[in-house]
Design a protein around this motif. Structure first.
Motif, PDB file in Angstrom:
ATOM      1  N   VAL A 142       9.625 -17.586  32.863  1.00  0.00           N
ATOM      2  CA  VAL A 142       9.786 -16.245  32.315  1.00  0.00           C
ATOM      3  C   VAL A 142       9.399 -16.279  30.841  1.00  0.00           C
ATOM      4  O   VAL A 142      10.018 -16.994  30.047  1.00  0.00           O
ATOM      5  N   LEU A 143       8.368 -15.523  30.483  1.00  0.00           N
ATOM      6  CA  LEU A 143       7.959 -15.403  29.091  1.00  0.00           C
ATOM      7  C   LEU A 143       8.591 -14.138  28.534  1.00  0.00           C
ATOM      8  O   LEU A 143       8.282 -13.023  28.978  1.00  0.00           O
ATOM      9  N   ILE A 144       9.495 -14.308  27.569  1.00  0.00           N
ATOM     10  CA  ILE A 144      10.272 -13.194  27.023  1.00  0.00           C
ATOM     11  C   ILE A 144       9.698 -12.822  25.659  1.00  0.00           C
ATOM     12  O   ILE A 144       9.577 -13.670  24.772  1.00  0.00           O
ATOM     13  N   ILE A 145       9.345 -11.545  25.511  1.00  0.00           N
ATOM     14  CA  ILE A 145       8.741 -11.061  24.279  1.00  0.00           C
ATOM     15  C   ILE A 145       9.816 -10.393  23.422  1.00  0.00           C
ATOM     16  O   ILE A 145      10.509  -9.487  23.891  1.00  0.00           O
ATOM     17  N   PRO A 146       9.990 -10.807  22.168  1.00  0.00           N
ATOM     18  CA  PRO A 146      11.022 -10.204  21.313  1.00  0.00           C
ATOM     19  C   PRO A 146      10.819  -8.705  21.135  1.00  0.00           C
ATOM     20  O   PRO A 146       9.688  -8.207  21.196  1.00  0.00           O
ATOM     21  N   TYR A 147      11.900  -7.993  20.890  1.00  0.00           N
ATOM     22  CA  TYR A 147      11.805  -6.552  20.704  1.00  0.00           C
ATOM     23  C   TYR A 147      11.405  -6.179  19.276  1.00  0.00           C
ATOM     24  O   TYR A 147      11.232  -4.992  18.972  1.00  0.00           O
ATOM     25  N   ALA A 148      11.243  -7.171  18.419  1.00  0.00           N
ATOM     26  CA  ALA A 148      10.827  -6.906  17.039  1.00  0.00           C
ATOM     27  C   ALA A 148       9.813  -7.958  16.616  1.00  0.00           C
ATOM     28  O   ALA A 148       9.826  -9.090  17.091  1.00  0.00           O
ATOM     29  N   GLY A 149       8.927  -7.569  15.709  1.00  0.00           N
ATOM     30  CA  GLY A 149       7.949  -8.500  15.160  1.00  0.00           C
ATOM     31  C   GLY A 149       6.583  -8.355  15.802  1.00  0.00           C
ATOM     32  O   GLY A 149       6.459  -7.968  16.964  1.00  0.00           O
ATOM     33  N   ASP A 150       5.561  -8.650  15.015  1.00  0.00           N
ATOM     34  CA  ASP A 150       4.182  -8.650  15.505  1.00  0.00           C
ATOM     35  C   ASP A 150       3.706 -10.085  15.641  1.00  0.00           C
ATOM     36  O   ASP A 150       3.991 -10.936  14.798  1.00  0.00           O
ATOM     37  N   PHE A 151       2.962 -10.340  16.708  1.00  0.00           N
ATOM     38  CA  PHE A 151       2.458 -11.688  16.967  1.00  0.00           C
ATOM     39  C   PHE A 151       0.963 -11.588  17.231  1.00  0.00           C
ATOM     40  O   PHE A 151       0.540 -11.091  18.266  1.00  0.00           O
ATOM     41  N   THR A 152       0.185 -12.039  16.267  1.00  0.00           N
ATOM     42  CA  THR A 152      -1.267 -11.962  16.430  1.00  0.00           C
ATOM     43  C   THR A 152      -1.760 -12.972  17.454  1.00  0.00           C
ATOM     44  O   THR A 152      -2.817 -12.790  18.052  1.00  0.00           O
ATOM     45  N   THR A 153      -0.982 -14.050  17.646  1.00  0.00           N
ATOM     46  CA  THR A 153      -1.323 -15.043  18.671  1.00  0.00           C
ATOM     47  C   THR A 153      -0.060 -15.399  19.444  1.00  0.00           C
ATOM     48  O   THR A 153       1.057 -15.240  18.950  1.00  0.00           O
ATOM     49  N   VAL A 154      -0.248 -15.872  20.649  1.00  0.00           N
ATOM     50  CA  VAL A 154       0.836 -16.409  21.473  1.00  0.00           C
ATOM     51  C   VAL A 154       0.324 -17.700  22.102  1.00  0.00           C
ATOM     52  O   VAL A 154      -0.725 -17.711  22.739  1.00  0.00           O
ATOM     53  N   ALA A 155       1.047 -18.781  21.879  1.00  0.00           N
ATOM     54  CA  ALA A 155       0.752 -20.088  22.477  1.00  0.00           C
ATOM     55  C   ALA A 155      -0.455 -20.794  21.856  1.00  0.00           C
ATOM     56  O   ALA A 155      -1.016 -21.691  22.465  1.00  0.00           O
ATOM     57  N   LYS A 156      -0.817 -20.421  20.630  1.00  0.00           N
ATOM     58  CA  LYS A 156      -1.812 -21.206  19.905  1.00  0.00           C
ATOM     59  C   LYS A 156      -1.144 -22.373  19.180  1.00  0.00           C
ATOM     60  O   LYS A 156      -1.731 -23.444  19.044  1.00  0.00           O
ATOM     61  N   ARG A 157       0.095 -22.151  18.727  1.00  0.00           N
ATOM     62  CA  ARG A 157       0.883 -23.200  18.075  1.00  0.00           C
ATOM     63  C   ARG A 157       2.297 -23.186  18.662  1.00  0.00           C
ATOM     64  O   ARG A 157       3.268 -22.869  17.967  1.00  0.00           O
ATOM     65  N   MET A 244       5.229 -19.587  19.830  1.00  0.00           N
ATOM     66  CA  MET A 244       5.905 -19.554  21.125  1.00  0.00           C
ATOM     67  C   MET A 244       6.857 -20.742  21.207  1.00  0.00           C
ATOM     68  O   MET A 244       6.567 -21.816  20.681  1.00  0.00           O
ATOM     69  N   LEU A 245       7.988 -20.521  21.845  1.00  0.00           N
ATOM     70  CA  LEU A 245       8.959 -21.593  22.081  1.00  0.00           C
ATOM     71  C   LEU A 245       9.053 -21.829  23.581  1.00  0.00           C
ATOM     72  O   LEU A 245       9.168 -20.881  24.358  1.00  0.00           O
TER      73      LEU A 245
END
Length: 279
Positions: A142-157, A244-245
């Protein structure tokens, strides 16, 4: 190893379109099928038992309201998928409460993308323990996306919270399609001596070697903390500029009540980056 079906929960929340775009990017990277599912929020068992009476005008108005919300959500999903050029996608509405409807669809998906619970934006179709329920019951990452904040990338680091447990092992394996595309994967180990003999003489060496065999570039860091590990993980993710964690989801269910472990509970409540959890 790739994802072939990515399922995203869609609704009328403010962040729904944001997580649809993240799910779409993941699906396109793997040439996977993207499925957007909305739920009405009414248990399918009520429909099956015939306990819904069409003669009750107030109930009919409420059911129509829930259905209209779901229809708007899938219409928005379809528009975004088309705009982004997703080659294979579909949408559907499940006449069910969120945990049951999305959990059932997750059985036939490789990755599930949902949103973090936002207590300031309650939903008429989604209970507050929705993420916990799916982590414990879907049988899928399950990949959970926070309800706040902008993420220009996901899973690059991305950062892996590694403690040698079954749950963490499952999460790492489930995340491999994302980890293989990362520029660098950080493996974070906290208080390795707390679990005797689990990490071996060189903590992190075995998991680093395992990931390297998949062609994943890895760095390992070992940390000691006497404070809450959940907050320590979030602090480290910030310091490392992680996007991503990856971690195991710990807990158990007692009927509908989700009893989560302390670290899992802290992350679900306070996450600052997308989190991939498996149980």
């Amino acid at each position: 190893m790739t994802y072939k079906t990515v399922l995203v929960h869609v609704d009328e929340s403010e962040r729904s379109n944001f997580r649809v775009r993240i799910a779409a990017e993941i699906a396109m990277a793997d040439e996977a099928h993207l499925l957007g599912t909305a739920v009405t929020g009414v248990s399918r068992f009520i429909y099956q038992d015939g306990n819904i009476s069409a003669s009750d005008p107030n109930l009919t108005i409420h059911l129509n309201f829930l259905r209209e919300r779901a229809e708007k959500a899938v219409a928005s999903f379809n528009k975004i998928a088309q705009e982004l050029g997703v080659l294979s996608y579909e949408s559907m509405i499940a006449n069910d409460e969120a945990g049951g409807g999305i959990g059932l669809q997750a059985r036939y998906s490789d990755l599930l993308v949902i949103g973090q619970t936002n207590h300031d934006e309650p939903s008429p179709s989604v209970l507050s323990d929705f993420p916990q329920y799916l982590i414990m019951n879907s049988g899928r990452p399950v990949l959970i996306i926070p309800y706040a904040g902008d993420f220009t990338t996901v899973a690059k680091r991305p950062m892996i919270a590694w403690d040698t447990s079954r749950e963490a092992t499952r999460a790492v394996t489930d995340a491999i399609p994302l980890l293989k595309r990362a520029d660098l994967v950080q493996v974070a180990i906290f208080n390795p001596k707390a679990v005797l003999d689990a990490h071996g003489e060189q903590p992190g060496a075995d998991i680093a070697q395992y990931l390297a065999r998949h062609g994943i570039k890895v760095e390992v860091s070992v940390h000691k903390t006497s404070t809450d590990i959940g907050n320590a993980l979030l602090s480290l993710a910030h310091d490392l500029d992680s996007d991503m964690l990856v971690m195991g989801g710990y807990g158990h269910s007692r009927f509908r009540e989700m009893i989560m472990g302390g670290v899992t509970r802290t992350i679900l409540e306070s996450m600052t980056v997308p989190v991939l959890m498996s149980h």
